[in-house]
Design a protein around this motif. Structure first.
Motif, PDB file in Angstrom:
ATOM      1  N   ALA A  29      -7.114 -24.086 -34.691  1.00 52.54           N
ATOM      2  CA  ALA A  29      -7.594 -23.345 -35.861  1.00 52.54           C
ATOM      3  C   ALA A  29      -8.124 -24.302 -36.927  1.00 52.54           C
ATOM      4  O   ALA A  29      -9.057 -23.983 -37.651  1.00 52.54           O
ATOM      5  N   SER A  30      -7.541 -25.505 -36.968  1.00 49.96           N
ATOM      6  CA  SER A  30      -7.990 -26.471 -37.976  1.00 49.96           C
ATOM      7  C   SER A  30      -9.394 -26.993 -37.680  1.00 49.96           C
ATOM      8  O   SER A  30     -10.025 -27.623 -38.528  1.00 49.96           O
ATOM      9  N   ASP A  31      -9.920 -26.735 -36.470  1.00 50.40           N
ATOM     10  CA  ASP A  31     -11.291 -27.127 -36.141  1.00 50.40           C
ATOM     11  C   ASP A  31     -12.309 -26.048 -36.523  1.00 50.40           C
ATOM     12  O   ASP A  31     -13.492 -26.182 -36.224  1.00 50.40           O
ATOM     13  N   MET A 119     -26.697 -24.767 -29.152  1.00 44.18           N
ATOM     14  CA  MET A 119     -25.775 -23.808 -29.756  1.00 44.18           C
ATOM     15  C   MET A 119     -24.368 -24.388 -29.799  1.00 44.18           C
ATOM     16  O   MET A 119     -23.857 -24.882 -28.799  1.00 44.18           O
ATOM     17  N   ARG A 120     -23.748 -24.328 -30.962  1.00 44.89           N
ATOM     18  CA  ARG A 120     -22.381 -24.814 -31.112  1.00 44.89           C
ATOM     19  C   ARG A 120     -21.410 -23.687 -30.800  1.00 44.89           C
ATOM     20  O   ARG A 120     -21.382 -22.677 -31.496  1.00 44.89           O
ATOM     21  N   ILE A 121     -20.620 -23.880 -29.768  1.00 50.03           N
ATOM     22  CA  ILE A 121     -19.679 -22.843 -29.360  1.00 50.03           C
ATOM     23  C   ILE A 121     -18.653 -22.579 -30.461  1.00 50.03           C
ATOM     24  O   ILE A 121     -18.297 -21.443 -30.735  1.00 50.03           O
ATOM     25  N   ALA A 122     -18.220 -23.665 -31.125  1.00 52.02           N
ATOM     26  CA  ALA A 122     -17.206 -23.496 -32.178  1.00 52.02           C
ATOM     27  C   ALA A 122     -17.708 -22.557 -33.275  1.00 52.02           C
ATOM     28  O   ALA A 122     -16.945 -21.768 -33.823  1.00 52.02           O
ATOM     29  N   GLU A 123     -19.013 -22.628 -33.582  1.00 49.36           N
ATOM     30  CA  GLU A 123     -19.556 -21.765 -34.634  1.00 49.36           C
ATOM     31  C   GLU A 123     -19.552 -20.300 -34.219  1.00 49.36           C
ATOM     32  O   GLU A 123     -19.274 -19.416 -35.021  1.00 49.36           O
ATOM     33  N   LEU A 124     -19.876 -20.064 -32.951  1.00 52.02           N
ATOM     34  CA  LEU A 124     -19.851 -18.689 -32.444  1.00 52.02           C
ATOM     35  C   LEU A 124     -18.416 -18.153 -32.474  1.00 52.02           C
ATOM     36  O   LEU A 124     -18.174 -17.021 -32.894  1.00 52.02           O
ATOM     37  N   ILE A 125     -17.472 -18.990 -32.057  1.00 55.25           N
ATOM     38  CA  ILE A 125     -16.060 -18.580 -32.082  1.00 55.25           C
ATOM     39  C   ILE A 125     -15.641 -18.265 -33.518  1.00 55.25           C
ATOM     40  O   ILE A 125     -15.029 -17.238 -33.796  1.00 55.25           O
ATOM     41  N   GLU A 126     -16.037 -19.163 -34.430  1.00 55.24           N
ATOM     42  CA  GLU A 126     -15.679 -18.990 -35.839  1.00 55.24           C
ATOM     43  C   GLU A 126     -16.232 -17.673 -36.394  1.00 55.24           C
ATOM     44  O   GLU A 126     -15.516 -16.920 -37.059  1.00 55.24           O
ATOM     45  N   ASP A 127     -17.510 -17.393 -36.102  1.00 57.14           N
ATOM     46  CA  ASP A 127     -18.121 -16.137 -36.556  1.00 57.14           C
ATOM     47  C   ASP A 127     -17.321 -14.942 -36.064  1.00 57.14           C
ATOM     48  O   ASP A 127     -17.017 -14.027 -36.818  1.00 57.14           O
ATOM     49  N   GLU A 128     -17.010 -14.949 -34.787  1.00 56.83           N
ATOM     50  CA  GLU A 128     -16.333 -13.803 -34.188  1.00 56.83           C
ATOM     51  C   GLU A 128     -14.910 -13.651 -34.721  1.00 56.83           C
ATOM     52  O   GLU A 128     -14.457 -12.541 -34.959  1.00 56.83           O
ATOM     53  N   VAL A 129     -14.214 -14.779 -34.885  1.00 53.89           N
ATOM     54  CA  VAL A 129     -12.832 -14.701 -35.391  1.00 53.89           C
ATOM     55  C   VAL A 129     -12.841 -14.159 -36.820  1.00 53.89           C
ATOM     56  O   VAL A 129     -12.048 -13.286 -37.168  1.00 53.89           O
ATOM     57  N   LEU A 130     -13.791 -14.641 -37.640  1.00 51.41           N
ATOM     58  CA  LEU A 130     -13.867 -14.153 -39.022  1.00 51.41           C
ATOM     59  C   LEU A 130     -14.109 -12.649 -39.059  1.00 51.41           C
ATOM     60  O   LEU A 130     -13.526 -11.936 -39.858  1.00 51.41           O
ATOM     61  N   LEU A 131     -14.973 -12.165 -38.169  1.00 50.28           N
ATOM     62  CA  LEU A 131     -15.240 -10.726 -38.108  1.00 50.28           C
ATOM     63  C   LEU A 131     -14.015  -9.961 -37.622  1.00 50.28           C
ATOM     64  O   LEU A 131     -13.820  -8.800 -37.952  1.00 50.28           O
ATOM     65  N   GLY A 132     -13.199 -10.630 -36.803  1.00 42.78           N
ATOM     66  CA  GLY A 132     -12.057  -9.950 -36.193  1.00 42.78           C
ATOM     67  C   GLY A 132     -10.799  -9.955 -37.046  1.00 42.78           C
ATOM     68  O   GLY A 132      -9.831  -9.278 -36.717  1.00 42.78           O
ATOM     69  N   LEU A 133     -10.814 -10.719 -38.144  1.00 44.49           N
ATOM     70  CA  LEU A 133      -9.611 -10.770 -38.986  1.00 44.49           C
ATOM     71  C   LEU A 133      -9.572  -9.573 -39.931  1.00 44.49           C
ATOM     72  O   LEU A 133     -10.602  -9.158 -40.444  1.00 44.49           O
ATOM     73  N   PRO A 134      -8.382  -9.045 -40.189  1.00 46.17           N
ATOM     74  CA  PRO A 134      -8.294  -7.937 -41.151  1.00 46.17           C
ATOM     75  C   PRO A 134      -8.592  -8.444 -42.561  1.00 46.17           C
ATOM     76  O   PRO A 134      -8.297  -9.585 -42.891  1.00 46.17           O
ATOM     77  N   LEU A 135      -9.196  -7.592 -43.401  1.00 45.32           N
ATOM     78  CA  LEU A 135      -9.543  -7.997 -44.761  1.00 45.32           C
ATOM     79  C   LEU A 135      -8.288  -8.193 -45.604  1.00 45.32           C
ATOM     80  O   LEU A 135      -8.192  -9.127 -46.373  1.00 45.32           O
ATOM     81  N   ALA A 136      -7.346  -7.301 -45.465  1.00 46.73           N
ATOM     82  CA  ALA A 136      -6.106  -7.397 -46.238  1.00 46.73           C
ATOM     83  C   ALA A 136      -4.927  -7.256 -45.283  1.00 46.73           C
ATOM     84  O   ALA A 136      -4.350  -6.184 -45.145  1.00 46.73           O
ATOM     85  N   PRO A 137      -4.581  -8.363 -44.591  1.00 48.79           N
ATOM     86  CA  PRO A 137      -3.492  -8.271 -43.608  1.00 48.79           C
ATOM     87  C   PRO A 137      -2.145  -8.049 -44.290  1.00 48.79           C
ATOM     88  O   PRO A 137      -1.882  -8.613 -45.349  1.00 48.79           O
ATOM     89  N   THR A 138      -1.332  -7.195 -43.725  1.00 48.67           N
ATOM     90  CA  THR A 138       0.034  -6.995 -44.238  1.00 48.67           C
ATOM     91  C   THR A 138       0.991  -6.840 -43.062  1.00 48.67           C
ATOM     92  O   THR A 138       0.600  -6.373 -41.990  1.00 48.67           O
TER      93      THR A 138
END
Ligand SMILES: [Zn+2]
Length: 170
Positions: A29-31, A119-138
């Protein structure tokens, strides 16, 4: 099949799809720098798998799967919470921006990527993970320490109500 290290996670996306190549591995995740603000703390590892191939309409396509557990900050109690990520996305590769369908014509279940020889795979992963995270996780209400505090307050409340009645009568 090959596992790449983060330093050479660059592919020619169109060729990768046409040749039905596949890459899988783990990424820390730190990458993924754009995730830093969302994570608590910045730990965790994600497994990814990128597969090239052809779509139903025989268009070059990439499929990305990402799984893992990230630690997010609960927006109710501000403590760490585990979030299980399980993403599965597909992208049609188009030769250039002009070949992208207009937003109103884009089928809802399809995403597009412009062909990129680097194409940087890490960037694609990052885009998708950001879209997949909840906006206000609880946390769930059962496990959140903020709701435990809330329960304590609720237990006190009958007395408060009684107090209110007493002063009301006067
Ligand atoms: Zn919580």
């Amino acid at each position: 099949m090959s596992a790449l290290t983060k330093n050479n996670m660059i592919i020619d996306s169109l060729e990768f799809a046409r040749k039905s190549q596949e890459i899988y591995g783990t990424i820390a995740a730190s990458d993924l720098p754009r995730l830093h603000d969302a994570l608590f703390p910045e730990t965790g590892e994600l497994q990814y798998q990128l597969t090239g191939g052809l779509s139903h309409e025989r268009k070059p396509q990439l499929r990305l799967r990402v799984q893992g557990i990230l630690q997010l900050t609960c927006q109710r109690c501000l403590e760490a919470m585990d979030f299980k990520l399980d993403l599965d996305s597909s992208f049609i590769i188009v030769p250039d921006e002009g070949s992208m369908p207009l937003p109103e014509e884009e089928p809802e279940d399809e995403d597009y990527l412009v062909a990129n020889v680097q194409m940087r795979i890490a960037e694609l992963i990052e885009d998708e993970v950001l879209l997949g995270l909840p906006l206000a996780p609880t946390h769930s209400t059962e496990t959140c320490s903020a709701s435990a505090k809330l329960n304590t307050l609720k237990k006190v409340s009958p007395f408060a109500v009684l107090q209110g009645l007493k002063t009301g009568k006067r």
